[in-house]
Design an enzyme around this catalytic site. Structure first.
Site, mmCIF file in Angstrom:
data_model
loop_
_atom_site.group_PDB
_atom_site.id
_atom_site.type_symbol
_atom_site.label_atom_id
_atom_site.label_comp_id
_atom_site.label_asym_id
_atom_site.label_seq_id
_atom_site.Cartn_x
_atom_site.Cartn_y
_atom_site.Cartn_z
ATOM 1 N N ALA A 1 0.860 -1.175 0.000
ATOM 2 C CA ALA A 1 0.000 0.000 0.000
ATOM 3 C C ALA A 1 0.899 1.228 0.000
ATOM 4 C CB ALA A 1 -0.895 -0.020 1.229
ATOM 5 N N GLY B 1 0.569 -4.980 0.975
ATOM 6 C CA GLY B 1 -0.607 -5.060 0.110
ATOM 7 C C GLY B 1 -0.339 -5.804 -1.191
ATOM 8 N N GLU C 1 -0.630 -9.376 -0.339
ATOM 9 C CA GLU C 1 -2.059 -9.603 -0.108
ATOM 10 C C GLU C 1 -2.841 -9.639 -1.423
ATOM 11 O OE1 GLU C 1 -1.974 -6.331 2.679
ATOM 12 O OE2 GLU C 1 -2.792 -7.606 4.240
ATOM 13 N N GLU D 1 4.335 -5.029 7.670
ATOM 14 C CA GLU D 1 3.519 -4.009 8.344
ATOM 15 C C GLU D 1 3.919 -3.719 9.783
ATOM 16 O OE1 GLU D 1 2.381 -6.314 6.337
ATOM 17 O OE2 GLU D 1 0.919 -5.456 4.960
HETATM 18 N N1 DAK Z 1 4.538 3.189 -0.967
HETATM 19 C C1 DAK Z 1 4.897 4.327 -1.604
HETATM 20 N N2 DAK Z 1 5.991 4.442 -2.346
HETATM 21 C C2 DAK Z 1 6.787 3.368 -2.464
HETATM 22 C C3 DAK Z 1 6.491 2.130 -1.842
HETATM 23 C C4 DAK Z 1 5.275 2.063 -1.050
HETATM 24 N N3 DAK Z 1 4.875 0.954 -0.447
HETATM 25 N N4 DAK Z 1 7.457 1.256 -2.127
HETATM 26 C C5 DAK Z 1 8.344 1.912 -2.907
HETATM 27 N N5 DAK Z 1 7.945 3.179 -3.104
HETATM 28 C C6 DAK Z 1 8.622 4.214 -3.891
HETATM 29 C C7 DAK Z 1 9.828 4.769 -3.128
HETATM 30 O O1 DAK Z 1 9.424 5.752 -2.213
HETATM 31 C C8 DAK Z 1 10.640 5.337 -4.264
HETATM 32 O O2 DAK Z 1 10.078 6.551 -4.659
HETATM 33 P P1 DAK Z 1 11.046 7.848 -5.028
HETATM 34 O O3 DAK Z 1 11.870 8.079 -3.827
HETATM 35 O O4 DAK Z 1 11.853 7.364 -6.209
HETATM 36 O O5 DAK Z 1 10.062 8.930 -5.348
HETATM 37 C C9 DAK Z 1 10.406 4.342 -5.393
HETATM 38 O O6 DAK Z 1 9.190 3.650 -5.047
HETATM 39 C C10 DAK Z 1 11.519 3.329 -5.513
HETATM 40 O O7 DAK Z 1 11.702 2.714 -4.255
HETATM 41 P P2 DAK Z 1 13.134 2.593 -3.544
HETATM 42 O O8 DAK Z 1 14.030 3.706 -3.943
HETATM 43 O O9 DAK Z 1 12.877 2.387 -2.096
HETATM 44 O O10 DAK Z 1 13.676 1.246 -4.216
HETATM 45 P P3 DAK Z 1 14.693 0.189 -3.587
HETATM 46 O O11 DAK Z 1 15.049 -0.730 -4.691
HETATM 47 O O12 DAK Z 1 15.795 0.882 -2.841
HETATM 48 O O13 DAK Z 1 13.842 -0.613 -2.500
HETATM 49 C C11 DAK Z 1 11.880 -1.759 -1.684
HETATM 50 C C12 DAK Z 1 12.755 -1.370 -2.914
HETATM 51 C C13 DAK Z 1 10.625 -2.470 -2.171
HETATM 52 C C14 DAK Z 1 12.696 -2.725 -0.786
HETATM 53 C C15 DAK Z 1 11.556 -0.489 -0.889
HETATM 54 O O14 DAK Z 1 10.987 0.469 -1.795
HETATM 55 C C16 DAK Z 1 10.568 -0.709 0.204
HETATM 56 O O15 DAK Z 1 10.918 -1.239 1.277
HETATM 57 N N6 DAK Z 1 9.317 -0.290 -0.014
HETATM 58 C C17 DAK Z 1 8.282 -0.368 0.967
HETATM 59 C C18 DAK Z 1 7.808 -1.771 1.097
HETATM 60 C C19 DAK Z 1 6.777 -1.910 2.166
HETATM 61 O O16 DAK Z 1 7.032 -1.700 3.365
HETATM 62 N N7 DAK Z 1 5.561 -2.240 1.731
HETATM 63 C C20 DAK Z 1 4.525 -2.531 2.626
HETATM 64 C C21 DAK Z 1 3.699 -1.303 2.792
HETATM 65 S S1 DAK Z 1 2.584 -1.530 4.125
HETATM 66 C C22 DAK Z 1 -4.436 -1.181 6.227
HETATM 67 C C23 DAK Z 1 -4.491 -1.124 4.872
HETATM 68 C C24 DAK Z 1 -3.436 -1.512 4.151
HETATM 69 C C25 DAK Z 1 -2.290 -1.983 4.713
HETATM 70 C C26 DAK Z 1 -2.229 -2.031 6.084
HETATM 71 C C27 DAK Z 1 -3.299 -1.662 6.837
HETATM 72 N N8 DAK Z 1 -5.527 -0.764 6.997
HETATM 73 C C28 DAK Z 1 -6.163 0.464 6.688
HETATM 74 C C29 DAK Z 1 -5.914 -1.499 8.171
HETATM 75 C C30 DAK Z 1 -1.181 -2.330 3.902
HETATM 76 C C31 DAK Z 1 0.056 -1.999 4.282
HETATM 77 C C32 DAK Z 1 1.197 -2.135 3.423
HETATM 78 O O17 DAK Z 1 1.148 -2.604 2.320
#
Ligand code: DAK
Length: 262
Positions: free
Chosen positions: A63, A108, A111, A131
């Site tokens: 997400a 997400g 998921e 998360e």
């Molecule tokens: N959201 C927004 N932007 C994201 C992103 C994300 N999840 N993942 C990557 N990006 C963006 C980065 O900010 C970056 O943007 P710029 O800085 O270039 O503008 C671009 O994508 C490239 O990412 P990186 O520079 O970080 O690339 P790397 O190769 O260094 O790293 C990575 C790749 C996938 C390891 C890293 O980007 C990363 O850790 N991303 C976040 C992964 C993550 O934590 N995803 C889980 C998100 S939590 C709920 C509803 C929904 C959810 C929970 C609760 N409720 C309302 C109850 C869901 C939660 C989630 O999904």
């Protein structure tokens, strides 16, 4: 649409989450567009769907953390509901959905893949539910679907530790069915989709419903009643008449001719 590509290929279609700059992260707009895309699938023509992400790095990196960072409790709940509704629509979509996981499938993204019927992945795929490291629980069904898919023990380990797993481990624990080099992933998904599309469409739909509803049933007796009804539902359809006549009749051409326009 800004973030979703929809391509019809005969009897199957490919949905691509197309937000490559943010690693295809799911913001509200992506979720709305995905929802609208599903609503517009022509179920008279399309017999299987493939979902993938744009580029070669990420399926969906979760997400959108930027969008989520400022949400209030009420907005967080609404965002969770938006995601849950569209993922549930996918899970209960009448036709099979294959996730072609081409890279990161985090939060997400993991998921989303689990809401699909079948997951195949590229060798660089990475799965995880990070998360708890962000101070939240999985919010798009992760606590429920991961435990059902790979068992409670391994799901709890992945979710509590927030540790990502690589493609080979995802294969070992049963989160994905098969791995492919990146360039072979989409062709493999397409081959599977067209193989599904060649089979009797009512029977395939009923199989999906029987498996899904059966898994949600209270016990095996109830589950078998669900199967019986959906089995019975196939009879008297042209698919059933043709499939069985084709098997039984020695003159295959005659059967083909008889059913040509049905
Ligand atoms: N959201 C927004 N932007 C994201 C992103 C994300 N999840 N993942 C990557 N990006 C963006 C980065 O900010 C970056 O943007 P710029 O800085 O270039 O503008 C671009 O994508 C490239 O990412 P990186 O520079 O970080 O690339 P790397 O190769 O260094 O790293 C990575 C790749 C996938 C390891 C890293 O980007 C990363 O850790 N991303 C976040 C992964 C993550 O934590 N995803 C889980 C998100 S939590 C709920 C509803 C929904 C959810 C929970 C609760 N409720 C309302 C109850 C869901 C939660 C989630 O999904």
């Amino acid at each position: 649409m800004e973030y979703i590509l929809y391509e019809v290929k005969g009897q199957y279609a490919i949905i691509t989450i197309n937000r490559e700059k943010a690693l295809n992260a799911l913001n509200s707009q992506v979720l709305d567009e995905l929802n609208e895309t599903l609503d517009n699938v022509d179920l008279n023509e399309i017999r299987a769907l493939i979902i993938t992400g744009a580029g070669e790095k990420s399926f969906v990196a979760g997400a959108d953390i930027g969008e989520m960072s400022t949400l209030t409790k009420a907005e967080g709940e609404a965002f969770g509901k938006k995601g849950n509704d569209v993922f549930r629509k996918l899970e209960t979509f009448p036709i099979p959905v294959i996730a072609a996981v081409n890279g990161f499938a985090l939060g997400g993204g993991c998921e989303l893949s689990m809401s699909c019927d079948i997951r195949i992945a590229s060798e660089n795929a990475v799965f995880g539910q990070p998360e708890v490291g962000l101070g939240i629980t999985p919010g798009f069904g992760g606590t429920q679907r991961l435990a059902r898919l790979i068992g409670a023990g391994m799901a709890k380990q992945m979710i509590y530790t927030a540790r990502n797993i690589k493609a080979d481990e995802a294969l070992r624990v049963g989160l994905v069915n098969a791995l492919y080099p990146m360039e072979e992933l989409l062709p493999a998904a397409e081959k599977m989709a067209s193989g599904i599309a060649k089979n009797a469409p009512i029977a395939v739909r009923n199989c999906k419903k029987a498996i899904n509803d059966g898994l949600d049933a209270a016990n095996m007796d109830d589950a078998l009643v669900i199967e019986e009804k959906l089995f019975g539902d196939c009879f008297e359809t042209e698919d059933q008449k043709y499939g069985m006549a084709f098997f039984l009749d020695k003159n295959k051409e005659k059967v083909k001719e008889a059913f040509k326009n049905k």
